[in-house]
Design a protein around this motif. Structure first.
Motif, PDB file in Angstrom:
ATOM      1  N   MET A   1       0.647  -1.553   0.291  1.00  0.00           N
ATOM      2  CA  MET A   1      -0.098   0.108  -0.138  1.00  0.00           C
ATOM      3  C   MET A   1       1.276   1.425  -0.429  1.00  0.00           C
ATOM      4  O   MET A   1       2.050   1.161   0.907  1.00  0.00           O
ATOM      5  CB  MET A   1      -0.839   0.284   1.176  1.00  0.00           C
ATOM      6  CG  MET A   1      -2.192  -1.530   1.127  1.00  0.00           C
ATOM      7  SD  MET A   1      -2.446  -1.180   2.985  1.00  0.00           S
ATOM      8  CE  MET A   1      -4.182  -0.103   2.684  1.00  0.00           C
TER       9      MET A   1
ATOM     10  N   GLN B   1      -2.597   5.529   0.121  1.00  0.00           N
ATOM     11  CA  GLN B   1      -3.831   4.569   1.337  1.00  0.00           C
ATOM     12  C   GLN B   1      -3.341   4.345   2.146  1.00  0.00           C
ATOM     13  O   GLN B   1      -4.899   3.967   3.299  1.00  0.00           O
ATOM     14  CB  GLN B   1      -3.198   3.062  -0.068  1.00  0.00           C
ATOM     15  CG  GLN B   1      -3.533   3.321  -1.464  1.00  0.00           C
ATOM     16  CD  GLN B   1      -3.440   2.219  -1.830  1.00  0.00           C
ATOM     17  OE1 GLN B   1      -2.161   1.596  -2.005  1.00  0.00           O
ATOM     18  NE2 GLN B   1      -4.206   1.423  -2.816  1.00  0.00           N
TER      19      GLN B   1
ATOM     20  N   GLU C   1      -5.366   7.505   4.014  1.00  0.00           N
ATOM     21  CA  GLU C   1      -6.775   7.352   3.712  1.00  0.00           C
ATOM     22  C   GLU C   1      -7.712   6.084   5.237  1.00  0.00           C
ATOM     23  O   GLU C   1      -8.863   5.706   4.924  1.00  0.00           O
ATOM     24  CB  GLU C   1      -7.475   6.596   2.819  1.00  0.00           C
ATOM     25  CG  GLU C   1      -6.842   7.908   1.791  1.00  0.00           C
ATOM     26  CD  GLU C   1      -7.113   7.731   0.161  1.00  0.00           C
ATOM     27  OE1 GLU C   1      -7.139   6.693  -0.096  1.00  0.00           O
ATOM     28  OE2 GLU C   1      -6.196   8.947  -0.282  1.00  0.00           O
TER      29      GLU C   1
END
Length: 482
Positions: free
Chosen positions: A464, A468, A471
């Motif tokens: 990731m 990402q 988030e």
């Protein structure tokens, strides 16, 4: 929804445990790990920053271990070999040599059994105050603990350099001053006798420089009451002697910090709400067969703490618990809280005496008791700042009665970390499940760099991105790269 480690592989729990056992075999193979066979150029991938970079087959600057870290690894490897010998053989060797060695030889003996005297007793504020007033530290690598104040008395076990003990009685026998001591380790609370010659009053006397931690500006930074409100922590995980256990074992300290700072900069560029602070996450206590624990030496641990301190980097010390009571497991790591950049962690996965057969657990009440012990130690020893206590979870079964966990143990800052490897969707699902434990609001998230395609070596695919990770809901305050 099934936990991602099972679901992502589409396998039964029995198969999952089998793979976990294979992973453990790699994880506990600290001895000789720095001499692994070289992989092909396509496999020899080193994580750089937050992405995977394939080697082109040429030697890359900083990939090979520096001479100083090699010496540390050789010394630590010798120690680990001795620690994993059969207890009966070690005790027999110690007893055979008992009549012929001097007190000085005994204090430096490395090939002897771990202390096994005494049982567990509840720590309270009053006993901790006594401990603070009479505390001393072991100054040699291995020091025998005896049943009486005589060099020919029975050996109960041993203590290592940096171990913290409380003097409860002092006697002089011929030319030697003896201390009757009380000490706590993973076995619980114990008593015995040691020669005072091999102790020091101030732990800073054992460091490379006694003044290294006297930078007022740095100390203010590390002990700020808003440190974790203002910063996201980016940590590199592993053991210095194991390349397989994580990125820490694949680089010298200097190279590691350089890469870590670059990774932190990537997060800093996309993290609008907080600044970023880097950290090194060390597996201090590694589980062995039958749940025994192999610990890092004091000098090796301090070499990382000192280097990290000079560079504005935090250090986490993780204990895998093994067969021990989890509340006692942190006894040997508590004294490191005296250094302003140090935080603690436990790993419930390895709380078991059958580490190749089952996944361990801790209870909510045990997590509370660990926090309470940590708080009492900090209060009694006037340790400043907030200190994090991290615990990992990727299966529901790893935390029993999680709803019983409290975070009302200020200045201890509890971190609920999502662990496990796999594709992003599985990791996100696990983090979402862990987020349901709203009684533990501060969350962490762990990612796994690609290292090898060898069986039993796991990694995230794909890894990731910082965007990402940030988030995630809730956004993790601690982000760990293994």
């Amino acid at each position: 929804m099934m936990p991602f480690m099972e679901r992502s592989a589409g396998m039964s729990r029995k198969t999952f445990i089998s793979i976990l056992a294979l992973l453990l075999v790699f994880s506990i193979s600290l001895v000789g790990c720095s001499n692994q066979e070289s992989m092909s150029p396509a496999e020899d991938s080193e994580p750089k920053d937050s992405e995977v970079v394939q080697h082109n087959g040429e030697n890359e600057e900083g990939i090979e271990e520096q001479s100083d870290i090699k010496e540390e690894k050789q010394a630590e490897t010798k120690y680990e070999e001795e620690k994993t010998e059969e207890v009966g053989e070690v005790q027999e060797a110690s007893e055979d040599a008992e009549d012929n060695r001097s007190l000085n030889e005994e204090s430096n003996e490395e090939n002897i059994s771990e202390s096994n005297a005494g049982g567990s007793e509840e720590t309270n504020t009053e006993s901790l105050k006594e401990h603070q007033e009479n505390v001393v530290y072991i100054s040699v690598n291995r020091l025998n603990v005896r049943t009486d104040s005589r060099a020919d008395s029975k050996t109960l076990g041993s203590l290592g350099k940096g171990n913290e003990v409380t003097v409860i009685e002092e006697v002089k026998n011929e030319e030697t001053t003896w201390y009757k001591i009380r000490y706590e380790n993973a076995e619980g609370s114990n008593e015995g006798w040691v020669s005072s010659e091999y102790t020091v009053k101030d732990i800073h006397e054992l460091l490379s420089s006694p003044t290294i931690f006297q930078d007022e500006e740095m100390n203010t930074y590390f002990t700020s009451s808003t440190l974790f409100d203002d910063h996201t922590v980016i940590a590199y995980y592993g053991h210095p002697n194991s390349e397989i256990m994580g990125i820490v074992g694949r680089h010298s300290k200097e190279e590691l910090i350089s890469l870590l700072q670059k990774t932190s900069e990537k997060y800093d560029a996309v993290n609008e709400d907080k600044s970023v602070i880097p950290a090194i996450y060390l597996v201090y206590g590694t589980v062995q067969p039958r749940g025994e624990i192999s610990t890092m030496s004091f000098d090796l641990v301090m070499s990382y703490i000192e280097t990290a301190y000079k560079n504005g980097v935090l250090v986490y010390l993780d204990h895998q618990i093994g067969k021990h009571d989890p509340v006692n497991a942190i006894n040997e790591t508590l004294p490191f809280l005296r250094f302003p950049n140090v935080h603690l962690a436990i790993d419930p996965e390895w709380r078991t005496d059958k580490p190749m057969k089952e996944v361990g657990y801790v209870t909510g009440e045990e997590l509370n008791a660990i926090q309470n012990k940590m708080r009492e130690y900090m209060t009694t020893n006037e340790i400043e700042g907030k200190r994090q206590l991290v615990f990992h979870q990727f299966l529901d079964s790893m935390i029993h009665d999680i709803e019983a966990v409290s975070v009302d143990y200020d200045p201890v800052w509890l971190v609920h970390n999502t662990s496990g490897w796999g594709p992003p969707e599985g990791k996100i699902a696990t983090h979402t499940r862990n987020a349901k434990a709203t009684n533990i609001p501060y969350k962490g998230f762990k990612l796994w760099y690609f290292y090898s395609n060898k069986p039993g070596v796991h990694f995230d695919n794909p890894l990731m991105t910082p965007e990402q990770v940030l988030e995630l809901n809730p956004a993790p305050g601690l982000i760990i790269y293994q």
